[in-house]
Design a protein around this motif. Sequence first.
Motif, PDB file in Angstrom:
ATOM      1  N   VAL A  39       0.495  39.326 -52.285  1.00 57.60           N
ATOM      2  CA  VAL A  39       0.566  39.775 -53.677  1.00 57.60           C
ATOM      3  C   VAL A  39       0.220  38.582 -54.562  1.00 57.60           C
ATOM      4  O   VAL A  39       1.033  37.671 -54.754  1.00 57.60           O
ATOM      5  CB  VAL A  39       1.967  40.315 -54.039  1.00 57.60           C
ATOM      6  CG1 VAL A  39       1.983  40.841 -55.474  1.00 57.60           C
ATOM      7  CG2 VAL A  39       2.389  41.410 -53.067  1.00 57.60           C
ATOM      8  N   GLY A  41      -0.431  37.350 -58.091  1.00 55.04           N
ATOM      9  CA  GLY A  41      -0.232  37.842 -59.445  1.00 55.04           C
ATOM     10  C   GLY A  41       0.169  36.785 -60.444  1.00 55.04           C
ATOM     11  O   GLY A  41       0.284  35.599 -60.138  1.00 55.04           O
ATOM     12  N   SER A  52       2.613  42.504 -63.487  1.00 63.13           N
ATOM     13  CA  SER A  52       2.736  41.738 -62.257  1.00 63.13           C
ATOM     14  C   SER A  52       4.174  41.259 -62.079  1.00 63.13           C
ATOM     15  O   SER A  52       5.107  42.028 -62.240  1.00 63.13           O
ATOM     16  CB  SER A  52       1.744  40.569 -62.313  1.00 63.13           C
ATOM     17  OG  SER A  52       1.622  39.947 -61.067  1.00 63.13           O
ATOM     18  N   ALA A  56       6.118  43.565 -59.393  1.00 62.95           N
ATOM     19  CA  ALA A  56       4.984  43.866 -58.523  1.00 62.95           C
ATOM     20  C   ALA A  56       5.345  43.630 -57.061  1.00 62.95           C
ATOM     21  O   ALA A  56       5.054  44.458 -56.186  1.00 62.95           O
ATOM     22  CB  ALA A  56       3.786  43.003 -58.920  1.00 62.95           C
ATOM     23  N   ASP A 108      -2.714  43.217 -56.266  1.00 63.37           N
ATOM     24  CA  ASP A 108      -2.311  42.894 -57.637  1.00 63.37           C
ATOM     25  C   ASP A 108      -3.495  42.318 -58.390  1.00 63.37           C
ATOM     26  O   ASP A 108      -4.263  43.031 -59.010  1.00 63.37           O
ATOM     27  CB  ASP A 108      -1.099  41.956 -57.641  1.00 63.37           C
ATOM     28  CG  ASP A 108      -0.536  41.726 -59.052  1.00 63.37           C
ATOM     29  OD1 ASP A 108      -1.194  42.120 -60.042  1.00 63.37           O
ATOM     30  OD2 ASP A 108       0.560  41.149 -59.168  1.00 63.37           O
ATOM     31  N   THR A 110      -3.808  40.679 -61.138  1.00 59.88           N
ATOM     32  CA  THR A 110      -3.801  40.819 -62.589  1.00 59.88           C
ATOM     33  C   THR A 110      -4.548  39.661 -63.234  1.00 59.88           C
ATOM     34  O   THR A 110      -4.324  38.508 -62.884  1.00 59.88           O
ATOM     35  CB  THR A 110      -2.344  40.859 -63.100  1.00 59.88           C
ATOM     36  OG1 THR A 110      -1.698  42.021 -62.562  1.00 59.88           O
ATOM     37  CG2 THR A 110      -2.290  40.912 -64.597  1.00 59.88           C
ATOM     38  N   GLY A 133      -4.058  45.228 -61.151  1.00 64.70           N
ATOM     39  CA  GLY A 133      -3.751  44.658 -62.463  1.00 64.70           C
ATOM     40  C   GLY A 133      -4.969  44.310 -63.281  1.00 64.70           C
ATOM     41  O   GLY A 133      -4.966  44.408 -64.505  1.00 64.70           O
ATOM     42  N   HIS A 312       2.825  48.771 -61.583  1.00 60.56           N
ATOM     43  CA  HIS A 312       3.817  48.661 -60.509  1.00 60.56           C
ATOM     44  C   HIS A 312       3.790  49.898 -59.616  1.00 60.56           C
ATOM     45  O   HIS A 312       3.853  49.795 -58.388  1.00 60.56           O
ATOM     46  CB  HIS A 312       5.206  48.459 -61.108  1.00 60.56           C
ATOM     47  CG  HIS A 312       5.386  47.115 -61.739  1.00 60.56           C
ATOM     48  ND1 HIS A 312       6.457  46.806 -62.559  1.00 60.56           N
ATOM     49  CD2 HIS A 312       4.629  45.982 -61.683  1.00 60.56           C
ATOM     50  CE1 HIS A 312       6.354  45.551 -62.973  1.00 60.56           C
ATOM     51  NE2 HIS A 312       5.251  45.036 -62.442  1.00 60.56           N
ATOM     52  N   LEU A 315       0.781  49.740 -57.357  1.00 59.75           N
ATOM     53  CA  LEU A 315       0.948  48.841 -56.216  1.00 59.75           C
ATOM     54  C   LEU A 315       1.666  49.523 -55.061  1.00 59.75           C
ATOM     55  O   LEU A 315       1.302  49.351 -53.889  1.00 59.75           O
ATOM     56  CB  LEU A 315       1.708  47.580 -56.639  1.00 59.75           C
ATOM     57  CG  LEU A 315       0.846  46.460 -57.210  1.00 59.75           C
ATOM     58  CD1 LEU A 315       1.712  45.417 -57.900  1.00 59.75           C
ATOM     59  CD2 LEU A 315       0.010  45.812 -56.112  1.00 59.75           C
TER      60      LEU A 315
END
Length: 408
Positions: A39, A41, A52, A56, A108, A110, A133, A312, A315
Amino acid sequence: MINSIVRRSAVSLAIGSLLLAGAGANAAGNADGAVKIGVMGDMSGVYSTGFSGKGAVAAVQMAVDDFGGEVLGKPVKVISADHQNKADIASAKSREWIDREHVDVIMDLTNSAVGLAVQQLASNKGVITINTGAATSGLTNEACTPYGIHYGYDTHALPVGTATAIVKNGGKKWFFITADYAFGQALESNTSDVVKKLGGSVVGSVRAPLNTNDFSSYLLQAQGSGAQVIGLANAGTDTINAVKQANEFGIVAGGQQLAGMLVLLSDIKSLGLDTAAGLQFTSGWYWDGDDASRKWTKKYLANGGTTPTFPHAALYSATTAYLNAVKAAGTDESDAVRKAIGNKPIDDFFAKGGQIRDDGLLEHDMYLLKAKKADESESTWDLVTLERTIPGDQAYPSLADSTCELTQ
């Protein structure tokens, strides 16, 4: 209809050939049978709350736990890192993850600059990325890759709901305050296209650096532009700060309208309904939309979740879809998993009747939401009303319009 089916089959065959060519004698990605999810982020910055951050990681871990904690007979491991909204940091960490940690999929991502950089790097190494993201539509157009998936929303889908509603209600002259990087630029461009297509006009724009605390000079330019609508082509705390300062300057009271082009439920909560009431925005999901979403939200918040926002939720959905694809493929080898995830509809609490297209885009319904007045809210997250459901084939461009080279 027949031509469309034939064309889609041809595209699928082309992608399959490309993936197999890339695989050759060696398996793509880290095909060791042990699934590790990274992940990547924004864990501490402008996007750490609703996009995130801890929420997340909690969503991904909850999906893994709900799946049973293992796949292919081995435990699934989740690791995370803070990219600090810097593409170079994200790239360096992703390279380390792939080469040393044997990460199978990176999620993710982001921040669009981060998303674009990591998607290309990972694809070069045969590793799948699932952007939930990052917003730029470039991820599935000119920057598309065989292993890149854009899951949840993009800068094309966002203005289809928000800008359409505002222009049709009389807000035809726009001025943009835009985050000065790939995401903001794409969002301004896509929104401008919608505004102009509906007979509106763009009278000006100004670029603001990411994580700006003082929007006064940008707001004054917008205030003096003669625009009816000030489009905020930014997100996270940048949007929150811009809306708060616009209210302090009396911009809304003076007759101009604010249009948040990427607003999350957590942003509405931070602003407060006294400030946010009436603000319309487009979302990829709404926690109170149906029983399945309400059930998921309750469990998520009880399992370390922070905010019931659509990134979220996306994800969780994306993690589940990925693990189902690994199970169906019988391997964590990237080519086989990418083929499996693209062939199966995504139909869960998050994406009704969704499907990952050949350009990597998850096409699914979007929702136009409107912030309630303070006296209309009945609970902590009861902040908006659902104004309109936007079918996926209206929210996103057709596959025929994609500039992704995989679809040509």
